[in-house]
Design a protein around this motif. Structure first.
Motif, PDB file in Angstrom:
ATOM      1  N   GLN A  38       0.825  -1.209   0.000  1.00 13.22           N
ATOM      2  CA  GLN A  38       0.000   0.000   0.000  1.00 13.22           C
ATOM      3  C   GLN A  38       0.862   1.263   0.000  1.00 13.22           C
ATOM      4  OE1 GLN A  38      -3.302   0.125  -0.551  1.00 13.22           O
ATOM      5  NE2 GLN A  38      -3.009  -2.066  -0.878  1.00 13.22           N
ATOM      6  N   LEU A  39       1.968   1.228   0.709  1.00 14.00           N
ATOM      7  CA  LEU A  39       2.889   2.359   0.686  1.00 14.00           C
ATOM      8  C   LEU A  39       3.430   2.581  -0.721  1.00 14.00           C
ATOM      9  CD1 LEU A  39       4.548   4.577   2.052  1.00 14.00           C
ATOM     10  CD2 LEU A  39       6.260   2.822   2.613  1.00 14.00           C
ATOM     11  N   THR A  40       3.815   1.490  -1.381  1.00 16.00           N
ATOM     12  CA  THR A  40       4.319   1.589  -2.757  1.00 16.00           C
ATOM     13  C   THR A  40       3.243   2.151  -3.687  1.00 16.00           C
ATOM     14  OG1 THR A  40       5.875  -0.217  -2.404  1.00 16.00           O
ATOM     15  CG2 THR A  40       5.281   0.277  -4.695  1.00 16.00           C
ATOM     16  N   MET A  41       2.004   1.681  -3.523  1.00 12.19           N
ATOM     17  CA  MET A  41       0.908   2.182  -4.360  1.00 12.19           C
ATOM     18  C   MET A  41       0.674   3.675  -4.108  1.00 12.19           C
ATOM     19  SD  MET A  41       0.024  -0.360  -6.206  1.00 12.19           S
ATOM     20  CE  MET A  41      -1.621  -0.117  -6.805  1.00 12.19           C
ATOM     21  N   MET A  42       0.734   4.077  -2.847  1.00  8.56           N
ATOM     22  CA  MET A  42       0.559   5.501  -2.534  1.00  8.56           C
ATOM     23  C   MET A  42       1.669   6.328  -3.165  1.00  8.56           C
ATOM     24  SD  MET A  42       0.391   7.552   1.055  1.00  8.56           S
ATOM     25  CE  MET A  42      -1.371   7.386   1.348  1.00  8.56           C
ATOM     26  N   LEU A  43       2.908   5.866  -3.022  1.00 14.19           N
ATOM     27  CA  LEU A  43       4.037   6.597  -3.597  1.00 14.19           C
ATOM     28  C   LEU A  43       3.963   6.636  -5.117  1.00 14.19           C
ATOM     29  CD1 LEU A  43       6.889   5.379  -1.233  1.00 14.19           C
ATOM     30  CD2 LEU A  43       5.769   7.624  -1.251  1.00 14.19           C
ATOM     31  N   LYS A  44       3.477   5.554  -5.729  1.00 15.87           N
ATOM     32  CA  LYS A  44       3.284   5.528  -7.180  1.00 15.87           C
ATOM     33  C   LYS A  44       2.297   6.615  -7.586  1.00 15.87           C
ATOM     34  CE  LYS A  44       0.158   2.962  -8.517  1.00 15.87           C
ATOM     35  NZ  LYS A  44      -1.066   3.347  -9.163  1.00 15.87           N
ATOM     36  N   ASN A  45       1.195   6.718  -6.859  1.00 18.25           N
ATOM     37  CA  ASN A  45       0.204   7.735  -7.179  1.00 18.25           C
ATOM     38  C   ASN A  45       0.763   9.146  -7.010  1.00 18.25           C
ATOM     39  OD1 ASN A  45      -1.519   5.557  -7.522  1.00 18.25           O
ATOM     40  ND2 ASN A  45      -3.222   6.557  -6.515  1.00 18.25           N
ATOM     41  N   ILE A  46       1.548   9.344  -5.955  1.00 18.63           N
ATOM     42  CA  ILE A  46       2.166  10.652  -5.747  1.00 18.63           C
ATOM     43  C   ILE A  46       3.119  10.975  -6.895  1.00 18.63           C
ATOM     44  CG2 ILE A  46       3.753  11.942  -4.255  1.00 18.63           C
ATOM     45  CD1 ILE A  46       2.382  10.426  -1.869  1.00 18.63           C
ATOM     46  N   ALA A  47       3.884   9.988  -7.347  1.00 20.18           N
ATOM     47  CA  ALA A  47       4.808  10.196  -8.468  1.00 20.18           C
ATOM     48  C   ALA A  47       4.048  10.510  -9.760  1.00 20.18           C
ATOM     49  CB  ALA A  47       5.687   8.963  -8.656  1.00 20.18           C
ATOM     50  N   ILE A  48       2.955   9.796 -10.008  1.00 23.21           N
ATOM     51  CA  ILE A  48       2.139  10.062 -11.197  1.00 23.21           C
ATOM     52  C   ILE A  48       1.584  11.477 -11.131  1.00 23.21           C
ATOM     53  CG2 ILE A  48      -0.009   9.444 -12.404  1.00 23.21           C
ATOM     54  CD1 ILE A  48       0.601   6.508 -11.494  1.00 23.21           C
ATOM     55  N   ALA A  49       1.093  11.883  -9.956  1.00 22.39           N
ATOM     56  CA  ALA A  49       0.577  13.246  -9.795  1.00 22.39           C
ATOM     57  C   ALA A  49       1.667  14.266 -10.091  1.00 22.39           C
ATOM     58  CB  ALA A  49       0.015  13.444  -8.389  1.00 22.39           C
ATOM     59  N   GLY A  50       2.872  14.002  -9.607  1.00 19.22           N
ATOM     60  CA  GLY A  50       3.988  14.909  -9.894  1.00 19.22           C
ATOM     61  C   GLY A  50       4.257  15.027 -11.379  1.00 19.22           C
ATOM     62  N   GLY A  51       4.239  13.903 -12.088  1.00 20.65           N
ATOM     63  CA  GLY A  51       4.440  13.938 -13.536  1.00 20.65           C
ATOM     64  C   GLY A  51       3.330  14.692 -14.246  1.00 20.65           C
ATOM     65  N   LEU A  52       2.115  14.518 -13.786  1.00 22.80           N
ATOM     66  CA  LEU A  52       0.984  15.225 -14.391  1.00 22.80           C
ATOM     67  C   LEU A  52       1.056  16.729 -14.138  1.00 22.80           C
ATOM     68  CD1 LEU A  52      -1.700  12.555 -13.553  1.00 22.80           C
ATOM     69  CD2 LEU A  52      -1.190  13.387 -15.872  1.00 22.80           C
ATOM     70  N   ILE A  53       1.467  17.109 -12.935  1.00 24.30           N
ATOM     71  CA  ILE A  53       1.630  18.534 -12.641  1.00 24.30           C
ATOM     72  C   ILE A  53       2.734  19.129 -13.512  1.00 24.30           C
ATOM     73  CG2 ILE A  53       2.367  20.180 -10.854  1.00 24.30           C
ATOM     74  CD1 ILE A  53       0.864  18.275  -8.846  1.00 24.30           C
TER      75      ILE A  53
END
Length: 122
Positions: free
Chosen positions: A93-108
């Motif tokens: 779950q931590l990895t999934m959360m960090l993945k989502n944060i990284a995707i959000a960063g790329g989108l921003i």
């Protein structure tokens, strides 16, 4: 490769994640509804989620309202991280959360770079 091809390729690489996720939910909505219910999310929200994921993915690929779509998707993945991946003691779950944060960063970053392209023409 020219800049336009690189930008389309990069947008498509991000978009495929949302397109496949939306199509997966569309082909098995009961599974997605059950997962949502398990996290106290109203299962009927699966339908707007499907429409958003598929529509936003196609908009990214096509470059339609790119800045707004990229910001909306960034918000979407951050909300998803908060709702579905809260148990950070669980390494998955931590990895999934960090993945989502990284995707959000790329989108921003995509949204910001689109803003630069509009104002400078580059």
């Amino acid at each position: 490769m020219n800049d336009k091809v690189i930008r389309i390729t990069a947008r498509s690489m991000i978009a495929i994640l949302f397109l496949l996720s939306g199509v997966s939910k569309l082909t098995a909505p009961a599974v997605a509804m059950s997962y949502m219910a398990d996290h106290s999310i109203p299962p009927m929200l699966v339908w707007p989620t499907i429409a958003f994921e598929i529509g936003a993915a196609l908009a990214l690929i096509g470059g339609f309202r790119l800045r707004e779509v990229a910001f909306a998707l960034a918000g979407f993945v951050l909300v998803a991280a908060a709702l579905f991946h809260r148990d950070i003691a669980d390494k998955v779950q931590l990895t999934m959360m960090l993945k989502n944060i990284a995707i959000a960063g790329g989108l921003i970053l995509l949204a910001q770079s689109q803003s630069r392209i509009i104002t400078t023409g580059k």
